[in-house]
Write a protein that holds these residues in place. Structure first.
Motif, PDB file in Angstrom:
ATOM      1  N   PHE A  29       0.816  -1.213   0.000  1.00 34.98           N
ATOM      2  CA  PHE A  29       0.000   0.000   0.000  1.00 34.98           C
ATOM      3  C   PHE A  29       0.849   1.261   0.000  1.00 34.98           C
ATOM      4  N   HIS A  30       1.879   1.287   0.848  1.00 33.51           N
ATOM      5  CA  HIS A  30       2.556   2.561   1.129  1.00 33.51           C
ATOM      6  C   HIS A  30       3.966   2.677   0.557  1.00 33.51           C
ATOM      7  N   GLU A  31       4.485   1.612  -0.084  1.00 32.11           N
ATOM      8  CA  GLU A  31       5.807   1.717  -0.703  1.00 32.11           C
ATOM      9  C   GLU A  31       5.761   1.310  -2.182  1.00 32.11           C
ATOM     10  N   ARG A  32       5.254   0.082  -2.423  1.00 33.58           N
ATOM     11  CA  ARG A  32       5.234  -0.370  -3.812  1.00 33.58           C
ATOM     12  C   ARG A  32       4.263   0.440  -4.676  1.00 33.58           C
ATOM     13  N   PHE A  33       3.037   0.651  -4.195  1.00 30.54           N
ATOM     14  CA  PHE A  33       2.024   1.340  -4.999  1.00 30.54           C
ATOM     15  C   PHE A  33       2.418   2.792  -5.305  1.00 30.54           C
ATOM     16  N   ILE A  80      20.584  -4.527  -7.195  1.00 33.14           N
ATOM     17  CA  ILE A  80      21.357  -3.290  -7.379  1.00 33.14           C
ATOM     18  C   ILE A  80      20.514  -2.233  -8.100  1.00 33.14           C
ATOM     19  N   PHE A  81      20.643  -0.975  -7.651  1.00 33.63           N
ATOM     20  CA  PHE A  81      20.097   0.158  -8.390  1.00 33.63           C
ATOM     21  C   PHE A  81      21.161   1.259  -8.403  1.00 33.63           C
ATOM     22  N   ALA A  82      21.012   2.171  -9.350  1.00 30.74           N
ATOM     23  CA  ALA A  82      22.052   3.193  -9.537  1.00 30.74           C
ATOM     24  C   ALA A  82      21.450   4.584  -9.404  1.00 30.74           C
ATOM     25  N   ILE A  83      22.299   5.532  -8.982  1.00 30.32           N
ATOM     26  CA  ILE A  83      21.935   6.951  -8.903  1.00 30.32           C
ATOM     27  C   ILE A  83      22.845   7.705  -9.866  1.00 30.32           C
ATOM     28  N   MET A 108      15.302  -3.234  -1.633  1.00 28.37           N
ATOM     29  CA  MET A 108      15.513  -2.316  -2.746  1.00 28.37           C
ATOM     30  C   MET A 108      14.247  -1.501  -3.026  1.00 28.37           C
ATOM     31  N   ASP A 109      13.074  -2.156  -3.025  1.00 28.51           N
ATOM     32  CA  ASP A 109      11.826  -1.427  -3.240  1.00 28.51           C
ATOM     33  C   ASP A 109      11.604  -0.375  -2.165  1.00 28.51           C
ATOM     34  N   SER A 116      11.755   5.425  -0.571  1.00 27.74           N
ATOM     35  CA  SER A 116      12.300   6.514   0.245  1.00 27.74           C
ATOM     36  C   SER A 116      12.907   7.611  -0.627  1.00 27.74           C
ATOM     37  N   PHE A 117      13.602   7.204  -1.708  1.00 25.29           N
ATOM     38  CA  PHE A 117      14.157   8.198  -2.620  1.00 25.29           C
ATOM     39  C   PHE A 117      13.042   9.010  -3.284  1.00 25.29           C
TER      40      PHE A 117
END
Length: 845
Positions: A366-370, A579-582, A607-608, A613-614
């Motif tokens: 509800f509060h992160e993925r969506f 892994i994710f990149a900025i 990661m999600d 948060s970002f």
């Protein structure tokens, strides 16, 4: 058989072994080994043979035992012997055993008196023995003969020490009566490894071969050259008796007659002879068993307590009782409903600390993925402006418009709203998956009844799938409602006037210094530039900082969030991390000389969560750019200033209105799913599941136990009763056996510490002039005149399972009691000065 004493212990051991076997465990009593130590032809092998009650060891003069013989006795119904070097061959005739020992000895050592430390392993199976290990060792000698090496004395000594150094080894120090006891190598080497004297027993052999007019009475009474465990005299068969095949039973009768008829020994005949040696060792074995019982008992009692709660349920269990089946069905359905609700709503009992489950995972959806999925559908700025420009031009048609058209605004807004359908339906799919997983976890408790579990899971899952369709219809209806009327009078809508004045919409509404998230992430850098390393990251509304550790004292770097975006990075071939990149949208270096930094998490969920948060910090994911082959012509964007102002105005209006819609959808989606799906599922389980179960089939078939469950119940009940039986047997052994305290220490300093020099000792009861002084303290009287046996067990250790021989002797605080008929010698008697020799270790240490 010759060993009656050992046979008395066999039923106790067998009862314990049977009780532990019935519960599938081994009864680890670890009975002590018994080793015979002495000079050549001292009668060691004859003493050892008495434990087996069979003639099977080589005999003769000189050195006969030239290799250690490790004899393992195994209690068994059939009687036979096996050698380790003759695997698979069973020896039933014990004369063949003797011949095989001689042949195997000669094979390694030769036939000319050579010795070898390589042991012969013999296993004897018999119903008349305990599970013990007996060790027949070569006799100690000083002069090499035949093929023996010059250092034969040291070789045999080292060989003996290998075995008797173990704390679980009883030492029978065998000395012939027709030699000087003060020069006994057996007692000397025994004292080296057992200075307290707790596991050394003196055995005096060949009492019938002493010179006429001499006897060993003072030694056997433990007056002369005393040992803590005292001495036991035995009379073995002579070589003539062995050659004449004299039976062991007849030899024991002759030994008994010798002690009863000899004037020097008849008063202590009950404490002499092979049967008493067996009885004494037997008492030691009994004590060892008693010492291990507390540990076994506590182990069984803890198992019994863990089983009692489950056994309580099955005490009056009848599998075919219909009343029980109905009651069990009601209880299980009710418990299933309670478990499902607890997993969704959360509860304080049985909290899973390993991972998120049930309601917590749905909350994350509800509060992160969506919200993350909603943000991902935002148009790229350049593409959005192009669409607005096209919409304005298409609304005006062939005319040149003077005013900003409303229809262009509505067209762009509706196109954006339609794109909300995909993340909304994906959100429902994720929640459905979690609900089905939760149902499956809750039905695990119904594993005892596989049909009931299968039906329950099928009925609830089918209902959830039905609700899925209605929920999706309702969500699509919400989207259609938003499309049906564009409310430009909404209180949060900026309106045309504000849109024209506002050039940039501030997307970041967070408090500048607000900390959004903290946690560990792995910073992926090539090995040439330092390699990957884990840091403590702190994300605020304005920057991303990382530190050496969570104390946040040593800051490694601080990265401003301006112009930053996220992109996914594929996992490496061997990598397990996500892994994710900025990166910087203006193609600037982000960290040192890197255009992007790669951050790794252990799980997809982490990661999600970091991506969400970002988003809160205003760092959005990169929009995939797919360049059309038919590139837009350069004149698509008019440089007309009026058109540019209209595009900017509509751009601001669209951004304002879509944020209102997103906010509404983010608020309504969880409410819609909770109402139409989750709460409905809970109500269904509580109110209608039981009716569906009754209508799905016969109650008896539903409540049929699985074969595994029936077997588990039977095994548990059998284990419960077997443990109770084992505890009763342990109690019986504790009450039917007796443990005797260790005798007080004696002055055994007469045993030389270094190589003794031969000297003549008169066979008299008075102490010789060269006798070492006594230990300071109460002068021990002649302890063996006490009617109790001279060899008794050590005290029970304070910890279960502790070896009884390792416990240090307790020095009595007052003089040991002496029978009334014997005068007590004062401590300061002139012929026994009470000083301690500084060169010898004191027993008081």
């Amino acid at each position: 058989m010759g060993n009656r004493g050992m046979e008395d212990l066999i039923p106790l051991i067998n009862k314990l072994q049977d009780a532990f076997s019935s519960i599938g465990q081994s009864c680890n009593l670890d009975l002590p080994q018994i080793a015979v130590v002495g000079g050549q032809s001292a009668g060691k092998s004859s003493v050892l043979e008495n434990f087996v009650g069979r003639d099977f060891l080589p005999r003769g003069s000189g050195i006969v035992t030239r290799r250690p013989l490790i004899l393992q006795l195994v209690n068994n119904k059939a009687e036979y012997a096996e050698f380790l070097h003759c695997k698979g061959r069973k020896f039933v005739d014990f004369d063949e055993v003797r011949q095989e020992i001689e042949a195997e000895t000669d094979r390694i050592t030769g036939s000319n008196k050579g010795i070898s430390p390589i042991p012969i392993n013999l296993r004897v199976y018999s119903p008349h023995v305990l599970n013990l290990t007996l060790i027949d060792l070569p006799g100690m000698t000083k002069v090499a003969v035949g093929d023996q090496p010059p250092d034969i004395e040291h070789q045999i000594r080292d060989m003996i020490l290998q075995f008797i150094t173990r704390e679980s080894c009883l030492i029978l120090a065998v000395t012939p009566a027709n030699t000087d006891l003060a020069n006994s190598d057996a007692l000397k080497v025994a004292k080296e490894v057992d200075p307290q004297g707790l596991r050394t027993i003196g055995v005096i052999t060949k009492l019938d071969l002493m010179d006429e007019g001499t006897d060993a009475r003072d030694i056997l009474e433990n007056k002369l050259l005393p040992l803590r465990r005292g001495y036991i005299g035995v009379v073995n068969r002579s070589q003539k008796d062995i050659d004449g095949r004299k039976d062991i039973r007849a030899a024991l009768a002759a030994e008994r007659k010798f002690f009863l008829s000899h004037p020097s020994y008849r008063h202590m005949a009950e404490r002499m002879g092979t049967p008493h040696l067996q009885k004494t060792l037997n008492q030691q074995l009994t004590n060892h068993i008693r010492d291990t019982l507390p540990g076994l008992r506590s182990k069984l009692q803890s198992q019994l307590l863990s089983l009692e709660k489950e056994v309580e349920e099955y005490k009056n269990f009848r599998p075919d009782d219909p009343t029980r089946k109905t009651k069990a069905l009601l209880q299980m359905v009710q418990q299933f409903g309670v478990d499902f609700e607890k997993r969704i709503e959360g509860s304080g009992d049985q909290v899973d600390t390993a991972e998120l489950s049930g309601g917590a995972r749905i909350n994350r959806i509800f509060h992160e993925r969506f919200p993350f999925e909603l943000v991902k559908i935002v148009f790229d700025e350049k593409e959005l402006r192009r669409e607005i420009s096209h919409a304005i031009k298409n609304v005006h048609g062939v005319r040149t418009g003077l005013f900003t058209p409303d229809l262009a605004f509505e067209a762009i807004v509706k196109k954006q709203i339609i794109k909300l359908k995909e993340p909304c339906l994906k959100c429902i799919d994720l929640v459905i998956q979690e609900l089905i997983n939760t149902v499956r976890q809750c039905t695990n408790k119904l594993g005892s009844y596989p049909r009931l579990r299968e039906e329950t899971e099928r009925i609830v899952t089918t209902y959830v799938r039905e609700r899925e369709g209605k929920t999706k219809d309702q969500v699509l209806l919400l989207i259609d409602i938003e499309l049906s009327y564009i409310n430009t009078n909404h209180e949060d809508f900026i309106g045309f006037a504000n849109a024209q004045q506002r050039n940039v919409v501030n997307k970041k509404r967070a408090i500048p210094n607000q900390v959004i998230r903290k946690g560990w992430l792995t910073l992926h850098i090539s090995i040439m530039k330092g390699g990957s390393k884990e840091y403590w990251f702190v994300l605020t509304a304005e920057s991303l900082s990382w530190y050496k550790d969570e104390e946040e004292k040593e800051k490694k770097y601080m990265l401003p969030l301006d112009n930053l975006k996220l992109r996914d990075v594929e996992k490496g071939f061997m990598s397990t991390k996500h892994i994710f990149a900025i990166f910087n949208t203006e193609q600037r270096n982000v960290y040192k000389d890197l255009r992007q930094i790669e951050l790794a998490c252990d799980t997809q969920e982490d990661m999600d969560s970091w991506k969400a948060s970002f988003l809160r910090a205003g760092v959005y994911p990169e929009k995939d750019q797919v360049e059309s082959e038919e590139a837009a012509p350069a004149d698509t964007f008019s440089m007309d200033p009026q058109l540019e102002r209209q595009v900017e105005t509509i751009r601001n209006l669209v951004d304002s209105y879509i944020s209102i819609v997103n906010k509404t959808i983010r608020d309504l989606m969880p409410k819609t799913i909770m109402h139409l799906m989750i709460n409905n599922a809970k109500d269904f389980i509580h109110s209608e599941l039981l009716a569906y179960l009754y209508s799905s089939g016969d109650q008896n078939s539903l409540m049929e136990e699985s074969a595994d469950q029936a077997q588990r119940r039977d095994e548990m009940l059998r284990m419960y009763h077997a443990i109770k039986e084992a505890l009763n047997i342990i109690g019986d052994i504790s009450t039917t056996t007796v443990s005797t305290p260790a005798p007080p220490p004696v002055n055994d300093s007469w045993i030389p510490e270094t190589s003794p020099t031969p000297q003549h000792r008169p066979a008299t009861s008075a102490p010789p002039p060269s006798r070492p002084p006594a230990v300071r303290g109460p002068t021990p009287g002649p302890p063996t005149l006490n009617p109790i046996p001279s060899f008794v067990a050590p005290p029970i250790p304070s910890r279960p399972g502790q070896d009884p021989f390792t416990a240090p002797p307790q020095i009595p605080s007052r003089p040991a009691r002496i029978p009334p008929g014997i005068p007590r010698r004062p401590p300061g008697a002139p012929n026994r000065p009470t000083i301690i020799r500084p060169a010898e270790p004191s027993l008081l240490d």
